[in-house]
Design an enzyme around this catalytic site. Sequence first.
Site: not given
Ligand code: ATP
Ligand code: MG
Length: 139
Positions: A11, A59, A87, A93, A104, A114, A117
């Site tokens: 990112k 978000f 993962r 996350t 992370r 974080n 992705h």
């Molecule tokens: P990614 O899809 O980026 O690999 P993830 O699958 O672990 O991450 P997701 O739930 O898909 O998590 O969320 C996508 C991205 O959105 C997260 O990686 C984070 O950058 C952001 N995000 C998720 N939840 C929040 C939140 N509550 N507040 C702020 N940002 C968030």
């Molecule tokens: Mg995701």
Amino acid sequence: MPLGYTFAMIKPSACRKNHVGPILAMINQAGFRISAIRSTKLDKEEAEQFYEMHRGKEFYESLCDFMSSGPIIAILLEKENAIEDFRKLIGNTNPTMAEEGTIRKMFAESLQKNAVHGSDTPENAEREANFFFNQRERY
Ligand code: ATP
Ligand code: MG
């Protein structure tokens, strides 16, 4: 278990802090083969498309602003059990909950920033890989 693919992104925050090299080294050390890789930048609309599944969440807007705020590294990775293993390698996350030794835990600045992705399903891995790479860019 057959080889599988996952799509990963470093990112903008992690690119800005020059964490690209150490993160790629951890990915290779964990047994992933890089099938395709490119440095690029998403515009706001592209970030909105990429994170389509989160449209409407509180978000979403802020996430898309952040993801289009600077260059990213797009990566297609190959390994047995790629999606699940990647993962595990990146960790929770929320970096405050990420396990020791995960990407992370080491490189995230916040829940939003974080560091990386990773795809969550084979269908999303396919969709996300197609978003960035054509067939001639994958080896
Ligand atoms: P990614 O899809 O980026 O690999 P993830 O699958 O672990 O991450 P997701 O739930 O898909 O998590 O969320 C996508 C991205 O959105 C997260 O990686 C984070 O950058 C952001 N995000 C998720 N939840 C929040 C939140 N509550 N507040 C702020 N940002 C968030
Ligand atoms: Mg995701």
